[in-house]
Structures are given as C-alpha cells and as structure tokens.
Design an enzyme around this catalytic site. Sequence first.
Site, PDB file in Angstrom:
ATOM      1  NE  ARG A 113      -3.410  -0.320   2.763  1.00 29.98           N
ATOM      2  CZ  ARG A 113      -2.944  -0.063   3.987  1.00 29.98           C
ATOM      3  NH1 ARG A 113      -2.496   1.137   4.273  1.00 29.98           N
ATOM      4  NH2 ARG A 113      -2.962  -1.004   4.911  1.00 29.98           N
ATOM      5  CE  LYS A 120      -9.265  12.036 -18.759  1.00 30.12           C
ATOM      6  NZ  LYS A 120      -9.608  13.213 -17.980  1.00 30.12           N
ATOM      7  CG  ASP A 141      -6.378  19.414 -13.834  1.00 30.55           C
ATOM      8  OD1 ASP A 141      -5.587  18.901 -14.652  1.00 30.55           O
ATOM      9  OD2 ASP A 141      -7.543  18.984 -13.641  1.00 30.55           O
ATOM     10  CE1 TYR A 192     -13.110  15.302 -16.161  1.00 28.82           C
ATOM     11  CE2 TYR A 192     -13.096  14.970 -13.805  1.00 28.82           C
ATOM     12  CZ  TYR A 192     -13.299  14.494 -15.073  1.00 28.82           C
ATOM     13  OH  TYR A 192     -13.700  13.200 -15.238  1.00 28.82           O
TER      14      TYR A 192
HETATM   15  C1  LIG Z   1     -10.129  13.451 -16.697  1.00 28.31           C
HETATM   16  C2  LIG Z   1      -9.740  14.657 -15.947  1.00 28.31           C
HETATM   17  C3  LIG Z   1      -9.673  14.666 -14.549  1.00 28.31           C
HETATM   18  C4  LIG Z   1     -10.063  13.443 -13.732  1.00 28.31           C
HETATM   19  O1  LIG Z   1      -9.151  12.408 -13.957  1.00 28.31           O
HETATM   20  P1  LIG Z   1      -9.554  10.832 -13.844  1.00 28.31           P
HETATM   21  O2  LIG Z   1      -8.287  10.176 -14.231  1.00 28.31           O
HETATM   22  O3  LIG Z   1     -10.688  10.605 -14.805  1.00 28.31           O
HETATM   23  O4  LIG Z   1      -9.961  10.597 -12.444  1.00 28.31           O
HETATM   24  C5  LIG Z   1      -9.260  15.820 -13.917  1.00 28.31           C
HETATM   25  N1  LIG Z   1      -8.927  16.924 -14.615  1.00 28.31           N
HETATM   26  C6  LIG Z   1      -8.982  16.968 -15.957  1.00 28.31           C
HETATM   27  C7  LIG Z   1      -8.613  18.214 -16.671  1.00 28.31           C
HETATM   28  C8  LIG Z   1      -9.391  15.838 -16.674  1.00 28.31           C
HETATM   29  O5  LIG Z   1      -9.474  15.894 -18.011  1.00 28.31           O
END
Ligand SMILES: *Cc1c(COP(=O)(O)O)cnc(C)c1O
Length: 383
Positions: free
Chosen positions: A53, A203, A178, A105
Amino acid sequence: MSKPPTLSPRTLAAQALGTIDKRTRAIVPPIHLATTFERDPDNLYRSGNSYGRPDNETVREAEALIGALEGASTTLVLGSGMSAAIALFLSLGPGAHVVAPNGMYWALRAWLTNEAPAFGISVDFVDSEDLRWLSAALKPGTTKLVWLETPSNPLWGVSDIEGAARAAHAAGAVLAVDSTCATPVFTRPVALGADVVMHSATKYLNGHSDVLAGALCFAQDDALCARARTIRQSHGMILHPFEAFLLIRGLRTLDVRVRAAAANAMELANRLSNHGSVSAVLYPGLPHHPGHDVARRQMQGGFGGMLSIRVRGGAEAAIATAARVRVWKRATSLGGVESLIEHRASIEGADSPCPPDLLRLSAGIEDVEDLWRDIDRALTGSA
Ligand SMILES: *Cc1c(COP(=O)(O)O)cnc(C)c1O
C-alpha cells in the site's frame, strides 16, 4: 536512478530515464507485483519496501519520470486523476478555504461543491482568468490553496500561472495547477511558481485510453506532500503496478504524441473557424481567443490538442453533428491517440457553464485530412 540534467524531456521520456534492470540488464523494467517484502535479520527494512500500500518500485519508476518532466522534487502517482486531486484537498485539513476556477473539470467541481464541505473545506469559485477576481477571493490566513486548470475544460480558458502563484503566495496559500491538458510538453507550472501540479494521467501522460491514473507533482518535499503521501497510503489510493508499467510505456512517446495532436488541433481550429456551420471555435492557439496572449507566454511550442466548437442550430444540431461522424469517435475522455468528439452539456448537467451547442474535440494523432473530411461532412449534414 540516474537523471542526467542535460538531457531534454523528450529524451528522458523516450528512455524512461535510461533505467536498466540491474539483474537482467533489460531495457524495459520488470513489473514489481509483490505486496510484501522480507525484513532484514536485524528487523530493519533496508530495501525501502515493507508493504504494497505504501511501496511499489514500478510506481516509483513512473513517479521519477513524471517528476523529471515536471521539474518536481517529489511525485506521487495515484489510482486516478480524481483520487490525486482529492488526496491533495484532504491534505489541507478541516477549516481550509480553497479558491477554485469557474472553468474546470466538471466532476472535480462537483466534488468541491457537494463533498468537500463535509470534510470542513470551504470553496469559492471565481473567474481565474482575471487575476483581479482571483486576488479578491483570497482570504489571507484562511485560504490554504488556489486551484487552477489551464487550459480549462471545456471552454479552454487560460489562467496566468505566474500571476496566480504571486497572488496565492502573498496570501499565504499554495498554488496547485491541473495541467492535464497542457501536459509537461507545453507548460511546466513548477518553473512558473506553482507548488503542486496535478495530472489525470489517464489522458495525455498514458495516451492510449487504457489506464486510469493520476499524479501529484510537488515543487518541495514539504509537509503538504508528506500529508498527501500519508492519505494515499491510508486510503489505499496508490496505482496498481500493471497500470504503472503501462503508464511508463505510454510516457515514452508523450512528446511526439502531444506535438502531433496539437498540430492537428491547430490546423482543425483554423479550418473550423471558416466553417459555415460553426459559430465559434474555442482554442487558445487562435489569435482572437481571450487567453491567447497568456497562452503564448506560458505554453511553449504548442497550445494543446483540445478544442471546442459551437454549432449553429443549438444543442440539437450539435448532437446531430456528433451522430454523423465516422472517423472521430463519440466518447468521453481525451488525450488518447484516437480523436474523440463529445456533446459536453449532455454529461455536465444543468449547473454547468458549458453552452448547449458545444462539441468538445480531443484531436488525436491521425492524418489531419481524414479528421477534417469527417468533421466537415458531419457539420454540413451530408451522410
Ligand atoms: C479526466 C480529468 C480529470 C479526472 O481524472 P480521472 O483520471 O478521470 O480521475 C481531472 N482533470 C482533468 C482536466 C481531466 O481531463
């Protein structure tokens, strides 16, 4: 792990930091699956591994590579982008005030609105593209964190990282960005003053639509970082080693993938700007985009692979357009090698700032002429 500072990010990624397996001399590192590790006879754990973990070497290899690309001092990889972001917010502790952007998001915005208050975290949403609004929302001593997303989903607004870092720090807060859609290829928030960089590694970092993962990259290995590590450990939020291996494999081609997607996005944005069925193209690379000047300053070498279009004829025409594509795939998510199209308002719900006539496009790395012919035909309405 050797990390020659003179090599470019593209080289570091292609070679996954040049790691060679010590025992076999393998160019591709093995996947470490063990969840438990032997103690030394004197009762110590000198290997640095005690249990699955907190500890996994394949996860550490992914962290070292992402951290090198972002110029971070410590990186944590988690099971998704959402778990990465939530681990950071929980690290602030109860009583914390957070300033977050209107454009972000949607699922994270929903968590901040609906769930964060139960953890004692209060949130104000502002137009972060205007530093005056951002500064006005800061409560010195109470605001612990400013969150940015740039370019932001799904209108691709651009926020000034350097300016926001100055404002946040003056109020005693940290700045977290982000950077999922900018990627370290085009923007390095730590160099611009950010304290934390978050990625949905689902992504672009993985890039093949087959791994859910998230990352938190910390400028300093500080108390906030230690707190996030403890939360990841106690909540069991670490990425599984198979996924960490796939993530490393995807990262090797990050640079070429992201540049190819951005070149396609730029070309499509220009062509769509002159399309009779399109009322607006939202892309930071276009000179008339409100965030273009800031984007030119803080994005080096490209404006990313994401764009949105507003379709003449409203929501119905937008949904009908998405129904007619053949090469583009109608799907959520972004940042993969295949191009995706999505009617965002259908997913974001009633309180979203997303206009009903908007289609979000994630440009992949296909031949741009195939992508253009398909979207042109879909917009024109011929089957
Ligand atoms: C997809 C996304 C998230 C969330 O990520 P997950 O891997 O789906 O949990 C957060 N911020 C942005 C800009 C995203 O495109």
